[in-house]
Write a protein that holds these residues in place. Sequence first.
Motif, PDB file in Angstrom:
ATOM      1  N   SER A   1       0.820  -1.212   0.000  1.00 49.09           N
ATOM      2  CA  SER A   1       0.000   0.000   0.000  1.00 49.09           C
ATOM      3  C   SER A   1       0.859   1.269   0.000  1.00 49.09           C
ATOM      4  O   SER A   1       0.347   2.369  -0.179  1.00 49.09           O
ATOM      5  N   VAL A   2       2.167   1.096   0.198  1.00 49.56           N
ATOM      6  CA  VAL A   2       3.089   2.235   0.261  1.00 49.56           C
ATOM      7  C   VAL A   2       3.947   2.333  -0.992  1.00 49.56           C
ATOM      8  O   VAL A   2       4.156   3.422  -1.545  1.00 49.56           O
ATOM      9  N   ILE A   3       4.469   1.196  -1.450  1.00 51.91           N
ATOM     10  CA  ILE A   3       5.359   1.173  -2.615  1.00 51.91           C
ATOM     11  C   ILE A   3       4.979   0.010  -3.525  1.00 51.91           C
ATOM     12  O   ILE A   3       4.318  -0.941  -3.104  1.00 51.91           O
ATOM     13  N   LYS A   4       5.420   0.097  -4.777  1.00 52.10           N
ATOM     14  CA  LYS A   4       5.243  -1.025  -5.697  1.00 52.10           C
ATOM     15  C   LYS A   4       6.571  -1.762  -5.839  1.00 52.10           C
ATOM     16  O   LYS A   4       7.600  -1.342  -5.286  1.00 52.10           O
ATOM     17  N   GLU A   5       6.550  -2.831  -6.591  1.00 54.54           N
ATOM     18  CA  GLU A   5       7.729  -3.699  -6.674  1.00 54.54           C
ATOM     19  C   GLU A   5       8.963  -2.954  -7.177  1.00 54.54           C
ATOM     20  O   GLU A   5      10.073  -3.172  -6.675  1.00 54.54           O
ATOM     21  N   SER A   6       8.803  -2.094  -8.186  1.00 57.28           N
ATOM     22  CA  SER A   6       9.970  -1.371  -8.709  1.00 57.28           C
ATOM     23  C   SER A   6      10.587  -0.465  -7.643  1.00 57.28           C
ATOM     24  O   SER A   6      11.813  -0.310  -7.578  1.00 57.28           O
ATOM     25  N   GLU A   7       9.754   0.120  -6.789  1.00 57.56           N
ATOM     26  CA  GLU A   7      10.268   0.948  -5.699  1.00 57.56           C
ATOM     27  C   GLU A   7      10.967   0.080  -4.657  1.00 57.56           C
ATOM     28  O   GLU A   7      11.996   0.481  -4.097  1.00 57.56           O
ATOM     29  N   ARG A   8      10.410  -1.080  -4.418  1.00 58.87           N
ATOM     30  CA  ARG A   8      11.029  -2.005  -3.467  1.00 58.87           C
ATOM     31  C   ARG A   8      12.438  -2.358  -3.935  1.00 58.87           C
ATOM     32  O   ARG A   8      13.375  -2.403  -3.139  1.00 58.87           O
ATOM     33  N   GLN A   9      12.596  -2.584  -5.222  1.00 54.69           N
ATOM     34  CA  GLN A   9      13.922  -2.905  -5.757  1.00 54.69           C
ATOM     35  C   GLN A   9      14.853  -1.708  -5.646  1.00 54.69           C
ATOM     36  O   GLN A   9      16.050  -1.854  -5.374  1.00 54.69           O
ATOM     37  N   CYS A  10      14.306  -0.517  -5.853  1.00 50.67           N
ATOM     38  CA  CYS A  10      15.103   0.708  -5.751  1.00 50.67           C
ATOM     39  C   CYS A  10      15.645   0.900  -4.332  1.00 50.67           C
ATOM     40  O   CYS A  10      16.729   1.439  -4.140  1.00 50.67           O
ATOM     41  N   LEU A  11      14.882   0.442  -3.355  1.00 48.44           N
ATOM     42  CA  LEU A  11      15.234   0.612  -1.945  1.00 48.44           C
ATOM     43  C   LEU A  11      15.958  -0.603  -1.374  1.00 48.44           C
ATOM     44  O   LEU A  11      16.185  -0.688  -0.169  1.00 48.44           O
ATOM     45  N   ALA A  12      16.333  -1.545  -2.237  1.00 49.27           N
ATOM     46  CA  ALA A  12      16.854  -2.837  -1.789  1.00 49.27           C
ATOM     47  C   ALA A  12      18.170  -2.734  -1.022  1.00 49.27           C
ATOM     48  O   ALA A  12      18.549  -3.685  -0.319  1.00 49.27           O
ATOM     49  N   SER A  13      18.859  -1.611  -1.110  1.00 47.63           N
ATOM     50  CA  SER A  13      20.116  -1.453  -0.362  1.00 47.63           C
ATOM     51  C   SER A  13      19.871  -1.280   1.131  1.00 47.63           C
ATOM     52  O   SER A  13      20.804  -1.396   1.935  1.00 47.63           O
ATOM     53  N   LEU A  14      18.629  -1.007   1.508  1.00 46.07           N
ATOM     54  CA  LEU A  14      18.276  -0.797   2.909  1.00 46.07           C
ATOM     55  C   LEU A  14      17.568  -2.024   3.470  1.00 46.07           C
ATOM     56  O   LEU A  14      16.931  -2.774   2.722  1.00 46.07           O
ATOM     57  N   PRO A  15      17.631  -2.237   4.773  1.00 49.88           N
ATOM     58  CA  PRO A  15      16.815  -3.303   5.369  1.00 49.88           C
ATOM     59  C   PRO A  15      15.347  -3.083   5.018  1.00 49.88           C
ATOM     60  O   PRO A  15      14.881  -1.947   4.951  1.00 49.88           O
ATOM     61  N   PHE A  16      14.629  -4.179   4.792  1.00 51.80           N
ATOM     62  CA  PHE A  16      13.271  -4.089   4.262  1.00 51.80           C
ATOM     63  C   PHE A  16      12.359  -3.199   5.113  1.00 51.80           C
ATOM     64  O   PHE A  16      11.688  -2.293   4.596  1.00 51.80           O
ATOM     65  N   ALA A  17      12.308  -3.433   6.415  1.00 51.35           N
ATOM     66  CA  ALA A  17      11.404  -2.654   7.263  1.00 51.35           C
ATOM     67  C   ALA A  17      11.780  -1.174   7.248  1.00 51.35           C
ATOM     68  O   ALA A  17      10.902  -0.293   7.217  1.00 51.35           O
ATOM     69  N   LEU A  18      13.058  -0.876   7.241  1.00 52.56           N
ATOM     70  CA  LEU A  18      13.501   0.517   7.158  1.00 52.56           C
ATOM     71  C   LEU A  18      13.100   1.127   5.828  1.00 52.56           C
ATOM     72  O   LEU A  18      12.658   2.281   5.762  1.00 52.56           O
ATOM     73  N   SER A  19      13.227   0.379   4.746  1.00 52.17           N
ATOM     74  CA  SER A  19      12.901   0.910   3.424  1.00 52.17           C
ATOM     75  C   SER A  19      11.419   1.273   3.313  1.00 52.17           C
ATOM     76  O   SER A  19      11.068   2.307   2.744  1.00 52.17           O
ATOM     77  N   VAL A  20      10.551   0.433   3.859  1.00 53.02           N
ATOM     78  CA  VAL A  20       9.114   0.718   3.815  1.00 53.02           C
ATOM     79  C   VAL A  20       8.798   1.940   4.670  1.00 53.02           C
ATOM     80  O   VAL A  20       8.038   2.824   4.265  1.00 53.02           O
ATOM     81  N   THR A  21       9.403   2.012   5.856  1.00 53.76           N
ATOM     82  CA  THR A  21       9.198   3.163   6.734  1.00 53.76           C
ATOM     83  C   THR A  21       9.674   4.445   6.067  1.00 53.76           C
ATOM     84  O   THR A  21       9.000   5.478   6.123  1.00 53.76           O
ATOM     85  N   LEU A  22      10.840   4.378   5.446  1.00 51.37           N
ATOM     86  CA  LEU A  22      11.407   5.554   4.793  1.00 51.37           C
ATOM     87  C   LEU A  22      10.523   6.028   3.646  1.00 51.37           C
ATOM     88  O   LEU A  22      10.258   7.229   3.510  1.00 51.37           O
ATOM     89  N   ALA A  23      10.054   5.110   2.822  1.00 57.07           N
ATOM     90  CA  ALA A  23       9.174   5.492   1.714  1.00 57.07           C
ATOM     91  C   ALA A  23       7.885   6.101   2.238  1.00 57.07           C
ATOM     92  O   ALA A  23       7.392   7.115   1.704  1.00 57.07           O
ATOM     93  N   PHE A  24       7.304   5.487   3.260  1.00 60.09           N
ATOM     94  CA  PHE A  24       6.090   6.016   3.888  1.00 60.09           C
ATOM     95  C   PHE A  24       6.326   7.449   4.362  1.00 60.09           C
ATOM     96  O   PHE A  24       5.545   8.369   4.059  1.00 60.09           O
ATOM     97  N   SER A  25       7.417   7.665   5.092  1.00 59.90           N
ATOM     98  CA  SER A  25       7.710   8.987   5.642  1.00 59.90           C
ATOM     99  C   SER A  25       7.969  10.010   4.539  1.00 59.90           C
ATOM    100  O   SER A  25       7.479  11.143   4.597  1.00 59.90           O
TER     101      SER A  25
END
Length: 218
Positions: free
Chosen positions: A127-151
Amino acid sequence: MNVQHHTFPFAGCLIHQVDFDPATLHQDDLLWLPHHAQLHQAGRKRQAEHLAGRIAAAHAIKALTGRATVPDIGPQREPCWPDGIRGSISHCGQQALAVVTENEKALIGIDAESVLNEPEAKEIWQSVIKESERQCLASLPFALSVTLAFSAKESLYKALHRRVNRLFGFASAEVMAVTPHTLTLALTAPLADFAKDTVFTLHWQQEGNRVLTLLCAA
């Protein structure tokens, strides 16, 4: 309500932080707010967060202009800043943050979030990011990446709200790049006078379990 105020620099801005204890809130404390009547039906937690945010905002405005002004509440519950001021407020746990500028053309939005735990991140990430964004954020730990995108998307919403003047969701922007200190978002559709693919670069930092994002641009 017991509060402590301090400031810190972030991405060229002065951030005003108010640490507060909701357990010490008295209903009479709300009378300091010009719009206190609008909070009578709110829960105690919401009342404390709102009061702390307005205290932080009043400190920020006074530091900038010499006038201690409390922002009112707009029709979509956004802060109404004094003429000539642009600003943003956020809450996270028992902390409230505010940042302001006298640049009337500035886009300014701040957000603070507690880092999600892994199960929470797995539950909400789509609900926050799509798969391409998830891949873009892959350098970060998953939970941090979702939190960061949300923020970051919350900060963008706050920065653009005055110009867009309507609700818009996380799908309105997508993560294009992330570095240890910045995150780039691009609009997926036009918003007000901002064209599709307009790019915004936000600053971010992690402090313990808190993620802070800031968009401040002319």
